[in-house]
Design an enzyme around this catalytic site. Structure first.
Site, PDB file in Angstrom:
ATOM      1  N   HIS A  37      -3.019  -4.719   1.288  1.00  0.00           N
ATOM      2  CA  HIS A  37      -2.734  -6.177   2.016  1.00  0.00           C
ATOM      3  C   HIS A  37      -3.796  -7.058   2.186  1.00  0.00           C
ATOM      4  O   HIS A  37      -3.749  -8.018   2.037  1.00  0.00           O
ATOM      5  CB  HIS A  37      -1.837  -5.866   3.379  1.00  0.00           C
ATOM      6  CG  HIS A  37      -0.776  -5.134   3.439  1.00  0.00           C
ATOM      7  ND1 HIS A  37      -0.627  -3.793   3.813  1.00  0.00           N
ATOM      8  CD2 HIS A  37       0.557  -5.401   2.653  1.00  0.00           C
ATOM      9  CE1 HIS A  37       0.663  -3.425   3.524  1.00  0.00           C
ATOM     10  NE2 HIS A  37       1.368  -4.396   2.971  1.00  0.00           N
ATOM     11  N   ASP A 152       3.978  -3.781  -6.734  1.00  0.00           N
ATOM     12  CA  ASP A 152       5.230  -4.139  -6.680  1.00  0.00           C
ATOM     13  C   ASP A 152       5.695  -4.819  -7.980  1.00  0.00           C
ATOM     14  O   ASP A 152       6.074  -6.011  -7.852  1.00  0.00           O
ATOM     15  CB  ASP A 152       5.885  -4.679  -5.380  1.00  0.00           C
ATOM     16  CG  ASP A 152       5.620  -3.760  -4.316  1.00  0.00           C
ATOM     17  OD1 ASP A 152       6.435  -2.836  -4.194  1.00  0.00           O
ATOM     18  OD2 ASP A 152       4.827  -3.802  -3.535  1.00  0.00           O
ATOM     19  N   SER A 187      -0.246   2.363   0.275  1.00  0.00           N
ATOM     20  CA  SER A 187       1.077   2.206   0.513  1.00  0.00           C
ATOM     21  C   SER A 187       1.266   2.291   2.254  1.00  0.00           C
ATOM     22  O   SER A 187       0.652   3.366   2.704  1.00  0.00           O
ATOM     23  CB  SER A 187       2.108   2.973  -0.257  1.00  0.00           C
ATOM     24  OG  SER A 187       3.271   2.782   0.441  1.00  0.00           O
ATOM     25  N   SER A 188       2.198   1.454   2.646  1.00  0.00           N
ATOM     26  CA  SER A 188       2.345   1.654   4.209  1.00  0.00           C
ATOM     27  C   SER A 188       3.041   3.294   4.365  1.00  0.00           C
ATOM     28  O   SER A 188       2.858   3.706   5.266  1.00  0.00           O
ATOM     29  CB  SER A 188       3.103   0.635   4.794  1.00  0.00           C
ATOM     30  OG  SER A 188       2.680  -0.713   4.481  1.00  0.00           O
TER      31      SER A 188
HETATM   32  P1  AMP Z   1       4.831  -4.685   1.786  1.00  0.00           P
HETATM   33  O1  AMP Z   1       4.398  -4.826   3.047  1.00  0.00           O
HETATM   34  O2  AMP Z   1       5.000  -3.223   1.077  1.00  0.00           O
HETATM   35  O3  AMP Z   1       6.020  -5.457   1.632  1.00  0.00           O
HETATM   36  O4  AMP Z   1       3.792  -5.258   0.661  1.00  0.00           O
HETATM   37  C1  AMP Z   1       3.388  -6.432   1.122  1.00  0.00           C
HETATM   38  C2  AMP Z   1       2.449  -7.125  -0.359  1.00  0.00           C
HETATM   39  O5  AMP Z   1       1.268  -6.308  -0.547  1.00  0.00           O
HETATM   40  C3  AMP Z   1       3.358  -7.102  -1.753  1.00  0.00           C
HETATM   41  O6  AMP Z   1       3.172  -8.299  -2.569  1.00  0.00           O
HETATM   42  C4  AMP Z   1       2.644  -5.738  -2.247  1.00  0.00           C
HETATM   43  O7  AMP Z   1       2.971  -5.801  -3.664  1.00  0.00           O
HETATM   44  C5  AMP Z   1       1.458  -5.795  -1.834  1.00  0.00           C
HETATM   45  N1  AMP Z   1       0.482  -4.758  -1.792  1.00  0.00           N
HETATM   46  C6  AMP Z   1       1.129  -3.296  -1.105  1.00  0.00           C
HETATM   47  N2  AMP Z   1       0.483  -2.385  -1.284  1.00  0.00           N
HETATM   48  C7  AMP Z   1      -0.678  -2.856  -2.101  1.00  0.00           C
HETATM   49  C8  AMP Z   1      -1.814  -2.171  -3.050  1.00  0.00           C
HETATM   50  N3  AMP Z   1      -1.957  -0.921  -2.798  1.00  0.00           N
HETATM   51  N4  AMP Z   1      -2.434  -3.131  -3.668  1.00  0.00           N
HETATM   52  C9  AMP Z   1      -2.270  -4.268  -3.844  1.00  0.00           C
HETATM   53  N5  AMP Z   1      -1.281  -5.081  -3.403  1.00  0.00           N
HETATM   54  C10 AMP Z   1      -0.369  -4.219  -2.671  1.00  0.00           C
END
Ligand code: AMP
Length: 281
Positions: A37, A152, A187-188
């Site tokens: 993020h 994603d 990843s979260s």
């Molecule tokens: P999320 O909080 O999982 O919904 O992710 C929010 C944004 O962060 C989305 O656009 C994801 O694709 C991006 N994101 C999550 N993990 C990663 C990562 N490891 N590398 C790059 N972008 C990420």
């Protein structure tokens, strides 16, 4: 860093900045922030006068109630990460603020084949929820650019299609996947893995990265089958899909030369945690 909880206040703030000629970059998230993020914030920071991030765990995109309930929340730590990365605004709305007219939603856009495969085939209703929330957030923030992670990849393609469909005056940027030093995509959900699951999860990225060396000897489908078998041989792993697709339309390819760029995508359960990852081939 300004914290907004109210949609009208944030909308007014963004409108004012834009009317003064400043540009606004937007990074939507579900919180539990990590360096993936943060990299999106950094890219937006380098390109805009103002960077807005949202933290909202969107109930309508979870197809399993337990996944939603167990989604990690760490608002104070998140704020501190955003502050360190020089984010100007964080929007932390509640469900009523995002969905003042209720959560019911009828999709009035035909997403077509890109939404029917991969995550679309395994998580019914997921992309309807994603479109619902991103559309609403974009109407509130009205950014010049939207920053999404290629982690994603399918979501990135679908949101691009949605932005084009509604003729929203903004650009969508896909940012590179950030990985741990050993290759695991950040990843979260990783923070819910046990030590043993964390080690096992590494096989996902390893199997994806091995493809480049196997292209001469295996067709995309043959490699996907072997990889699925190898991954499933680990007692903690249960593969939902391992697909090698054309990066433009997400349809599986039979031969490497069929696609200008291919994308290998995997979704697998490691213990009780569902992880996804992908690489460009
Ligand atoms: P999320 O909080 O999982 O919904 O992710 C929010 C944004 O962060 C989305 O656009 C994801 O694709 C991006 N994101 C999550 N993990 C990663 C990562 N490891 N590398 C790059 N972008 C990420």
């Amino acid at each position: 860093m300004i914290v907004f909880k109210n949609a009208e206040d944030l909308n007014q703030w963004c409108k004012t900045k834009k009317s003064m000629g400043f540009s606004v970059g937007f990074v939507p998230t579900m919180g539990a922030l990590h360096n993936g993020h943060a990299s999106l914030i950094d890219i937006a920071r380098a390109n805009h006068d103002y960077v807005v991030c949202s933290i909202f765990v969107n109930p309508t995109q979870f197809n399993e109630a337990s996944d939603f309930e167990k989604y990690p929340i760490s608002i104070e730590a998140d704020k501190s990460i955003l502050h360190q990365h020089d984010c100007d605004v964080v929007f932390i709305p509640d469900v009523q603020t995002v969905y003042p007219n209720g959560k019911e939603y009828k999709l009035d856009i035909e997403l077509g084949e890109i939404a029917e495969v991969l995550e679309g085939a395994h998580r019914p209703g997921h992309f309807d929820g994603v479109i619902q929330v991103v559309k609403r957030l974009l109407e509130i923030v009205e950014p010049n650019l939207l920053y999404l992670g290629l982690k994603d990849y399918q979501q990135y393609l679908i949101i691009k299609k949605m932005v084009a469909h509604y003729q929203m005056p903004l650009e969508v940027v896909g940012c590179p996947i950030v990985r741990e030093a050993d290759g695991l995509a950040m990843s979260s959900r990783n923070r819910r893995l046990t030590e043993e699951e964390r080690k096992t999860a590494l096989n996902l990225s390893a199997t994806l990265h091995a493809i480049e060396n196997e292209k001469e000897t295996h067709s995309p489908k043959a490699y996907a089958e072997i990889a699925t078998e190898k991954l499933n041989a680990h007692p903690l792993v249960d593969v939902e899909y391992f697909s090698i697709v054309d990066a433009e339309n997400l349809q599986e390819i039979d031969a490497w030369k069929e696609a200008k760029t291919a994308r290998a995508c995997v979704a697998a359960w490691v213990g009780k945690i569902r992880l996804i990852d992908n690489v460009s081939i």
